[in-house]
Design an enzyme around this catalytic site. Structure first.
Site, PDB file in Angstrom:
ATOM      1  N   GLU B 248       0.831  -1.201   0.000  1.00  0.00           N
ATOM      2  CA  GLU B 248       0.000   0.000   0.000  1.00  0.00           C
ATOM      3  C   GLU B 248       0.869   1.255   0.000  1.00  0.00           C
ATOM      4  O   GLU B 248       0.642   2.189  -0.742  1.00  0.00           O
ATOM      5  CB  GLU B 248      -0.912  -0.005   1.230  1.00  0.00           C
ATOM      6  CG  GLU B 248      -1.762   1.251   1.365  1.00  0.00           C
ATOM      7  CD  GLU B 248      -2.935   1.103   2.337  1.00  0.00           C
ATOM      8  OE1 GLU B 248      -2.889   0.206   3.186  1.00  0.00           O
ATOM      9  OE2 GLU B 248      -3.879   1.896   2.223  1.00  0.00           O
ATOM     10  N   SER B 373      -1.281   7.037   8.599  1.00  0.00           N
ATOM     11  CA  SER B 373      -1.218   8.502   8.555  1.00  0.00           C
ATOM     12  C   SER B 373       0.235   8.964   8.421  1.00  0.00           C
ATOM     13  O   SER B 373       1.173   8.191   8.651  1.00  0.00           O
ATOM     14  CB  SER B 373      -1.823   9.086   9.827  1.00  0.00           C
ATOM     15  OG  SER B 373      -0.964   8.836  10.922  1.00  0.00           O
TER      16      SER B 373
HETATM   17  C1  LIG Z   1     -10.669   8.173   2.365  1.00  0.00           C
HETATM   18  C2  LIG Z   1     -10.351   7.088   3.330  1.00  0.00           C
HETATM   19  C3  LIG Z   1     -10.406   5.780   2.925  1.00  0.00           C
HETATM   20  C4  LIG Z   1     -10.127   4.746   3.809  1.00  0.00           C
HETATM   21  N1  LIG Z   1     -10.247   3.462   3.385  1.00  0.00           N
HETATM   22  C5  LIG Z   1     -10.031   2.456   4.254  1.00  0.00           C
HETATM   23  C6  LIG Z   1     -10.222   1.108   3.871  1.00  0.00           C
HETATM   24  O1  LIG Z   1     -10.585   0.816   2.729  1.00  0.00           O
HETATM   25  N2  LIG Z   1     -10.014   0.133   4.759  1.00  0.00           N
HETATM   26  C7  LIG Z   1      -9.602   0.396   6.029  1.00  0.00           C
HETATM   27  O2  LIG Z   1      -9.402  -0.539   6.787  1.00  0.00           O
HETATM   28  N3  LIG Z   1      -9.420   1.673   6.465  1.00  0.00           N
HETATM   29  C8  LIG Z   1      -9.633   2.709   5.606  1.00  0.00           C
HETATM   30  N4  LIG Z   1      -9.474   4.003   6.022  1.00  0.00           N
HETATM   31  C9  LIG Z   1      -9.149   4.254   7.418  1.00  0.00           C
HETATM   32  C10 LIG Z   1      -7.738   4.707   7.675  1.00  0.00           C
HETATM   33  O3  LIG Z   1      -6.838   3.678   7.423  1.00  0.00           O
HETATM   34  C11 LIG Z   1      -7.672   5.238   9.089  1.00  0.00           C
HETATM   35  O4  LIG Z   1      -8.490   6.387   9.161  1.00  0.00           O
HETATM   36  C12 LIG Z   1      -6.274   5.561   9.543  1.00  0.00           C
HETATM   37  O5  LIG Z   1      -5.531   4.390   9.714  1.00  0.00           O
HETATM   38  C13 LIG Z   1      -6.225   6.395  10.814  1.00  0.00           C
HETATM   39  O6  LIG Z   1      -6.964   5.813  11.829  1.00  0.00           O
HETATM   40  P1  LIG Z   1      -8.082   6.654  12.632  1.00  0.00           P
HETATM   41  O7  LIG Z   1      -8.974   7.263  11.630  1.00  0.00           O
HETATM   42  O8  LIG Z   1      -8.663   5.782  13.651  1.00  0.00           O
HETATM   43  O9  LIG Z   1      -7.266   7.821  13.317  1.00  0.00           O
HETATM   44  P2  LIG Z   1      -6.476   7.702  14.725  1.00  0.00           P
HETATM   45  O10 LIG Z   1      -5.578   6.524  14.683  1.00  0.00           O
HETATM   46  O11 LIG Z   1      -7.436   7.809  15.833  1.00  0.00           O
HETATM   47  O12 LIG Z   1      -5.597   9.001  14.611  1.00  0.00           O
HETATM   48  C14 LIG Z   1      -6.015  10.309  15.015  1.00  0.00           C
HETATM   49  C15 LIG Z   1      -4.806  11.228  14.880  1.00  0.00           C
HETATM   50  O13 LIG Z   1      -3.788  10.790  15.762  1.00  0.00           O
HETATM   51  C16 LIG Z   1      -2.585  10.525  15.043  1.00  0.00           C
HETATM   52  N5  LIG Z   1      -1.917   9.381  15.649  1.00  0.00           N
HETATM   53  C17 LIG Z   1      -2.411   8.148  15.880  1.00  0.00           C
HETATM   54  N6  LIG Z   1      -1.487   7.357  16.421  1.00  0.00           N
HETATM   55  C18 LIG Z   1      -0.349   8.101  16.522  1.00  0.00           C
HETATM   56  C19 LIG Z   1       0.966   7.859  16.998  1.00  0.00           C
HETATM   57  N7  LIG Z   1       1.326   6.661  17.469  1.00  0.00           N
HETATM   58  N8  LIG Z   1       1.850   8.879  16.957  1.00  0.00           N
HETATM   59  C20 LIG Z   1       1.493  10.091  16.456  1.00  0.00           C
HETATM   60  N9  LIG Z   1       0.278  10.368  16.017  1.00  0.00           N
HETATM   61  C21 LIG Z   1      -0.641   9.388  16.037  1.00  0.00           C
HETATM   62  C22 LIG Z   1      -3.023  10.238  13.629  1.00  0.00           C
HETATM   63  O14 LIG Z   1      -1.995  10.502  12.688  1.00  0.00           O
HETATM   64  C23 LIG Z   1      -4.198  11.191  13.479  1.00  0.00           C
HETATM   65  O15 LIG Z   1      -3.674  12.453  13.167  1.00  0.00           O
HETATM   66  C24 LIG Z   1      -9.764   5.050   5.150  1.00  0.00           C
HETATM   67  C25 LIG Z   1      -9.668   6.381   5.560  1.00  0.00           C
HETATM   68  C26 LIG Z   1      -9.974   7.392   4.679  1.00  0.00           C
HETATM   69  C27 LIG Z   1      -9.872   8.800   5.156  1.00  0.00           C
END
Ligand SMILES: Cc1cc2nc3c(=O)[nH]c(=O)nc-3n(C[C@H](O)[C@H](O)[C@H](O)COP(=O)(O)OP(=O)(O)OC[C@H]3O[C@@H](n4cnc5c(N)ncnc54)[C@H](O)[C@@H]3O)c2cc1C
Lengths: 362, 390
Positions: B248, B373
């Site tokens: 990916e 991210s």
């Molecule tokens: C358009 C789109 C398509 C997607 N498609 C898919 C899909 O097909 N399948 C799927 O499984 N997922 C999908 N996702 C989900 C995506 O993989 C997650 O949104 C992503 O992994 C972040 O997780 P979260 O949204 O829970 O954010 P969180 O993990 O809650 O993060 C919130 C914030 O905290 C930061 N953060 C988190 N952990 C840390 C760390 N250890 N150190 C520093 N900062 C941190 C993050 O960078 C972010 O800024 C999609 C997301 C989007 C926006």
């Protein structure tokens, strides 16, 4: 598709780096930086037998004899000089490899000026001028310089190693195409806070026209100069970053290495990406100019813009992420920072490089 | 250094080019065409087109012929990526299957899985979803709580996934499921390939900030999956997931570059329309982004070279993700700066329809979140590439 140095080029790269690391380390750089010379200079560490006939040039004006001798012996000065003039007949890609290593070693000395003067004579000189100067420049018997600002007519304000150089290539008149070879100019040292170089203002001397210096040739020389400066900056940036990573892996505060703090990790990660991109850009620009590829002009401007950017960031980060020690004279961070500041302004500062990119793509 | 492709690769390029120019309708190349369709219509058109493309032999460029691919070189794949974008071919309907699942199956799938999965995937007969994220497990994937309990030859799955791309159009989903009750973190997880067309699976669209609904949420309520439909070893799903994520993150820089470079020109055209193209600040900003775009192009040549030399990029893939996603986002921030006071208007005074460009500007906010991210990529780069302590 093979976008990388060849094995031979990689070995060459390693050889230049190893030489600098073992025979001309930061302690040697410091001797040059701290020597109060304006005309007489440091011998550096390592061996100090000059190249044959190099008595006049070597070991003066911030040009350490041992390093200059090595540059002659190892072919660093001969890199782009054709074989018929006793050169190695290699290209800008190999020259870029040397420039990058010299940047990483913050190495002093008129390597770039000598190579560029030879390039100017190769591309624009008469047969006699080539036969007169190229073999001697390649061997390190004479020192060359290449003026980026001013003109032979009005004076050259700050030429790198202007006082050390035996022959200087400069624009004939400001704003008018045409290059001249100047010998015997009178030099006035110009101060600079970057102690890894020496600058001088030049006036007078006898000037001889380089007959082939058309607008195109002048442009190509400027591109070559820009690529070599960009490569030096890229070398500085990578070394500044590696040294900072090395320090922050060891330095402990709050009971843990400071490199385990995310504020530092993320900044260094971004720098790693940036420096890697700049490395790609400098490598590509050197190849594009060497091969006369379409878009070489854009590639050069991109390389300079990116190199300026990351070298300033990485050297500033080097100071910041070493903390107080990074701000001391004792620490080497300032060698990198000051050299980056100086070279970022040469042959296209950030504004100039970006305006060129805009002009080429908008 | 040798920046050329082989004669066979160039021949492939011209073959592909002529097929594309004969099969892509003129109206598809009009800016904003795809944005003007509703989600279902756009999906149907793209799905049909891609099936035709597969039938013509332009799918799975790098996959072996015996599994339905073309048996081409990495160079051909790069050419394919570049030419399809250049020809304004629509975005694939099966991005997750093609880019992540297929290479993972090729690397660690059973012979039966390779035969069953790759061919239909290439012809888009089966649309795949990626079921990793859960409401409580995003960046921290291993915090997942979807459970699979063994029942004879099957697993019975309960839980919820979220942000699932193609949730509504998907046929199958590769999911991370905790199959060992009480296991912690990375242990006891399996990568199950679940049929979405069954009573125990419900998919609901989620509306995105762009207005579109490409992603959604998926609920498992006693969904059944045969245990043989586990990719990699049962209980070893974390390893499978890490392999999959490396594909990916290392996504093709060359197609990104080609697309973003065209968008750069579109943005320059807007600047010209507004008379902002002579503003030195705007010129400086555009040049700054163009520098990064050119670096992306060169970086993709570097990556291609590594791949052709058989080198594994490993954690360096995070750099590709950071470079393209951050640059893309930057590009659209400059676009807003160019529009200035009119940043949110649908049309320019001269009638230029800005909605397609706005859609890209909105989309740019997502690329630094999904696929790990930017923060996660930076941590990986710092720890795994630079060797900074955890
Ligand atoms: C358009 C789109 C398509 C997607 N498609 C898919 C899909 O097909 N399948 C799927 O499984 N997922 C999908 N996702 C989900 C995506 O993989 C997650 O949104 C992503 O992994 C972040 O997780 P979260 O949204 O829970 O954010 P969180 O993990 O809650 O993060 C919130 C914030 O905290 C930061 N953060 C988190 N952990 C840390 C760390 N250890 N150190 C520093 N900062 C941190 C993050 O960078 C972010 O800024 C999609 C997301 C989007 C926006």
């Amino acid at each position: 598709m093979y976008f990388a140095l060849t094995d031979t080029q990689r070995e060459f790269d390693r050889a230049v780096r190893d030489y600098l690391a073992q025979r001309f380390d930061l302690a040697a750089v410091r001797e040059v930086v701290e020597s109060a010379d304006e005309s007489g200079g440091s011998e550096g560490s390592g061996d100090s037998d000059g190249a044959a006939g190099a008595e006049r040039s070597a070991g003066s004006g911030g040009n350490p004899a041992s390093l200059w001798a090595a540059a002659g012996e190892q072919g660093w000065l001969a890199v782009t000089v054709p074989e018929e003039y006793d050169g190695l007949g290699l290209g800008l890609v190999e020259a870029q490899v040397i420039a990058r290593a010299l940047g990483a070693g913050v190495a002093p000395g008129p390597w770039r000026g000598t190579v560029l003067a030879a390039e100017a004579i190769r591309l624009a000189g008469s047969d006699t001028q080539r036969a007169t100067w190229l073999p001697r420049l390649a061997a390190g018997e004479v020192v060359g310089a290449f003026a980026s600002r001013g003109s032979a007519a009005d004076g050259l304000p700050a030429v790198e190693y202007g006082a050390t150089a035996d022959v200087v290539v400069a624009p004939a008149e400001d704003g008018v195409p045409g290059l001249v070879l100047i010998t015997g100019a009178s030099a006035t040292p110009v101060g600079s806070y970057d102690g890894t170089t020496r600058l001088a203002g030049l006036t007078g001397g006898s000037a001889e026209v380089l007959p082939g210096a058309t607008v195109e040739v002048a442009r190509e020389l400027a591109d070559r100069a820009t690529v070599l400066v960009a490569a030096d900056l890229v070398g500085i940036a990578r070394e500044a970053l590696s040294r900072t990573v090395g320090y922050d892996r060891e330095r402990e505060q709050f009971g843990v290495p400071v490199g385990s703090f995310q504020a530092i990790k993320h900044a260094l990660a971004d720098l790693h990406v940036g420096v890697t991109m700049a490395e790609h850009a400098a490598l590509y620009a050197s190849y594009a100019v060497q091969e006369g590829l379409d878009g070489a002009d854009l590639a050069v401007a991109v390389a300079k813009a990116k190199a300026n950017d990351v070298a300033l960031q990485a050297t500033a980060a080097m100071i910041q992420y070493h903390g107080g020690i990074g701000y001391t004279w004792e620490h080497e961070a300032h060698f990198f920072y000051k050299r980056a500041r100086r070279l970022a302004g040469q042959w296209g500062d950030l504004t100039v490089a970006r305006e060129r990119i805009a002009a080429l793509t908008m | 250094m040798d920046l050329t492709f082989t004669p066979a690769e160039e021949e492939f390029r011209s073959e592909l080019r002529s097929w594309l120019s004969a099969h892509i309708p003129q109206e598809w190349t009009r800016p904003g065409f795809w944005e003007s369709l509703d989600d279902d219509e756009s999906f149907r058109l793209r799905r049909d087109w891609e099936r035709d493309k597969a039938d013509a032999g332009f799918a799975g460029i790098q996959w072996p012929i015996e599994y339905g691919g073309r048996g081409g070189t990495p160079g051909m794949k790069a050419i394919y990526d570049e030419e399809t974008v250049r020809a304004h071919a629509p975005r694939t309907v099966n991005p997750l299957g093609l880019a992540f699942l297929a290479p993972t199956v090729m690397a660690i799938g059973t012979e039966a899985q390779k035969k069953e999965i790759i061919g239909p995937l290439l012809r888009n007969e089966v649309i795949w979803c990626q079921g990793f994220s859960e409401p409580g497990a995003g960046s921290d994937l291993a915090a997942l709580s979807t459970k699979g309990i063994r029942d004879g030859d099957d697993f019975v799955v309960n839980g919820q996934k979220v942000w699932t791309t193609n949730a509504v159009h998907g046929d199958k989903i590769f999911t991370m499921v905790r199959t060992e009750a009480g296991s912690a973190k990375h242990r006891g997880i399996s990568m199950l390939l679940i049929d979405m067309d069954q009573p125990g699976v419900t998919a609901r669209p989620l509306r995105q900030m762009s207005g579109a609904s490409e992603f959604g949420e998926v609920f498992f309520d006693d969904a059944r999956v045969p245990a043989v439909d586990c990719l990699g070893e049962i209980g070893d799903g974390w390893r499978t997931a890490m392999l999959l994520l490396s594909f990916e993150r290392g996504a093709s820089g060359i197609s990104q570059y080609t697309e973003f470079r065209r968008q750069y020109d579109e943005i320059v055209a807007v600047a010209r329309t507004l008379g902002r193209d002579t503003d030195p600040v705007i010129r400086n900003e555009l040049a700054r982004v163009l520098t990064e775009l050119e670096c992306l192009r060169l970086h993709s040549m570097h990556v291609l070279t590594q791949v052709e030399q058989g080198r594994d990029l490993g954690f360096e893939a995070s750099m590709t993700k950071l470079q393209w996603s951050e640059t893309f986002q930057d590009l659209w921030e400059v676009y807003d700066q160019i529009l200035g006071a009119d940043a949110t208007l649908d049309t320019l005074p001269d009638g230029t329809d800005l909605r397609p460009l706005h859609a890209q500007a909105m989309w740019s906010r997502s690329v630094t979140i999904w696929g790990g991210s930017s923060q996660v990529q930076r941590t990986i780069t710092a720890e795994r590439v630079l060797g900074l302590p955890r």
